[in-house]
Design a protein around this motif. Structure first.
Motif, PDB file in Angstrom:
ATOM      1  N   THR A 110       0.849  -1.196   0.000  1.00  0.00           N
ATOM      2  CA  THR A 110       0.000   0.000   0.000  1.00  0.00           C
ATOM      3  C   THR A 110       0.877   1.234   0.000  1.00  0.00           C
ATOM      4  O   THR A 110       1.738   1.374   0.864  1.00  0.00           O
ATOM      5  CB  THR A 110      -0.903   0.012   1.245  1.00  0.00           C
ATOM      6  OG1 THR A 110      -1.605  -1.217   1.302  1.00  0.00           O
ATOM      7  CG2 THR A 110      -1.868   1.180   1.210  1.00  0.00           C
ATOM      8  N   ALA A 131      -2.224  -1.806  -4.104  1.00  0.00           N
ATOM      9  CA  ALA A 131      -3.249  -0.887  -3.562  1.00  0.00           C
ATOM     10  C   ALA A 131      -2.552   0.230  -2.782  1.00  0.00           C
ATOM     11  O   ALA A 131      -1.591  -0.013  -2.066  1.00  0.00           O
ATOM     12  CB  ALA A 131      -4.200  -1.640  -2.640  1.00  0.00           C
ATOM     13  N   GLU A 132      -3.016   1.430  -2.914  1.00  0.00           N
ATOM     14  CA  GLU A 132      -2.423   2.551  -2.201  1.00  0.00           C
ATOM     15  C   GLU A 132      -3.512   3.312  -1.441  1.00  0.00           C
ATOM     16  O   GLU A 132      -4.670   3.338  -1.875  1.00  0.00           O
ATOM     17  CB  GLU A 132      -1.711   3.504  -3.163  1.00  0.00           C
ATOM     18  CG  GLU A 132      -2.663   4.163  -4.146  1.00  0.00           C
ATOM     19  CD  GLU A 132      -1.943   5.070  -5.128  1.00  0.00           C
ATOM     20  OE1 GLU A 132      -0.855   4.706  -5.549  1.00  0.00           O
ATOM     21  OE2 GLU A 132      -2.490   6.137  -5.428  1.00  0.00           O
ATOM     22  N   TYR A 133      -3.139   3.881  -0.326  1.00  0.00           N
ATOM     23  CA  TYR A 133      -4.118   4.708   0.385  1.00  0.00           C
ATOM     24  C   TYR A 133      -3.421   5.953   0.924  1.00  0.00           C
ATOM     25  O   TYR A 133      -2.237   5.946   1.229  1.00  0.00           O
ATOM     26  CB  TYR A 133      -4.791   3.928   1.539  1.00  0.00           C
ATOM     27  CG  TYR A 133      -3.893   3.598   2.702  1.00  0.00           C
ATOM     28  CD1 TYR A 133      -3.160   2.403   2.725  1.00  0.00           C
ATOM     29  CD2 TYR A 133      -3.769   4.469   3.787  1.00  0.00           C
ATOM     30  CE1 TYR A 133      -2.342   2.108   3.792  1.00  0.00           C
ATOM     31  CE2 TYR A 133      -2.954   4.158   4.847  1.00  0.00           C
ATOM     32  CZ  TYR A 133      -2.225   2.974   4.857  1.00  0.00           C
ATOM     33  OH  TYR A 133      -1.418   2.687   5.922  1.00  0.00           O
ATOM     34  N   TYR A 188       1.543   8.807   1.218  1.00  0.00           N
ATOM     35  CA  TYR A 188       0.826   7.589   0.826  1.00  0.00           C
ATOM     36  C   TYR A 188       1.556   6.401   1.415  1.00  0.00           C
ATOM     37  O   TYR A 188       2.784   6.373   1.434  1.00  0.00           O
ATOM     38  CB  TYR A 188       0.785   7.451  -0.711  1.00  0.00           C
ATOM     39  CG  TYR A 188      -0.177   8.406  -1.381  1.00  0.00           C
ATOM     40  CD1 TYR A 188       0.249   9.688  -1.735  1.00  0.00           C
ATOM     41  CD2 TYR A 188      -1.480   8.041  -1.645  1.00  0.00           C
ATOM     42  CE1 TYR A 188      -0.625  10.567  -2.333  1.00  0.00           C
ATOM     43  CE2 TYR A 188      -2.364   8.916  -2.259  1.00  0.00           C
ATOM     44  CZ  TYR A 188      -1.938  10.182  -2.604  1.00  0.00           C
ATOM     45  OH  TYR A 188      -2.790  11.054  -3.193  1.00  0.00           O
TER      46      TYR A 188
END
Length: 215
Positions: free
Chosen positions: A7, A28-30, A66
């Motif tokens: 992430t 997936a990144e947040y 991020y």
């Protein structure tokens, strides 16, 4: 088998004018945080077991982070345990002996009453019949000197009564004071008249009750 899912975390600070985005394919990144940081400090920290990248906008001073977090696959193994239980039954014989019965006799209770005798002594006091004596009415003159002045005090049993104070000396003019006593039968006069050698007397209802010679 473990699959690693990363992430991405991007951070925007207000330090430099470039952005760094290290994005992993199919990851997936947040967004962890994105806010203005004038002092240049990060706006957050990625959680343990992850990593992140940051970027700073020099104009807006926005610091953005991020985070990338790997995906963890957990394998569970179930084990079944079989337990055998053997039960053994035994018979036990118990012999019980009964203790003999004891009879207890309670002694009778004795109640004791204490007698208190009170003795009263009476003393007789003989009464004496006495009507007392009535005090006669009086009026007295008191005189003190204060420099060239004379302080004259009247003490009497006459309450709120009209009186006359006379000062007489042969060959001189007489002096009189008319007054009314207070609720205690008293009166006070201060005079500058030279009364030395005068005889001062107090009169009530034309009766002389007291007199003195001023020395």
């Amino acid at each position: 088998m473990k699959k690693l899912l990363k992430t991405l975390v991007v951070i925007t600070i207000m330090l430099s004018g470039f952005s760094v985005f290290d994005r992993t394919a199919n990851a997936a990144e947040y967004l962890l945080c994105s806010e203005v940081r004038p002092d240049g400090t990060p706006c957050g920290i990625c959680p343990a077991g992850s990593y992140g990248n940051a970027s700073v906008d020099a104009k807006t001073k926005v610091y953005t982070i991020y985070c990338y977090v790997p995906e963890t696959t957990t394998s569970t193994t179930s084990t079944t345990t079989t337990t055998s239980t053997t039960t053994t039954t035994s018979t036990t014989t118990k012999n019980t002996t009964t203790a003999p019965t004891t009879n207890t006799t309670t002694a009778p209770t004795t109640n004791t009453t204490a007698t208190v005798r009170t003795t009263t002594t009476t003393t007789e006091v003989q009464a004496v019949e006495d009507d007392g004596e009535s005090e006669d009415d009086f009026a007295e003159i008191g005189l003190m000197t204060q420099g060239q002045r004379f302080d004259i005090k009247i003490l009497s049993s006459f309450v709120e009564t009209e009186m006359i104070l006379r000062a007489f000396k042969k060959g001189s003019k007489s002096v009189t004071w008319s007054f009314k006593t207070n609720e205690n039968g008293s009166y006070r006069i201060i005079t500058n008249r030279p009364l030395k050698g005068f005889t001062v007397s107090i009169w009530v209802n034309a009766e002389k009750l007291d007199s003195l010679v001023v020395r």
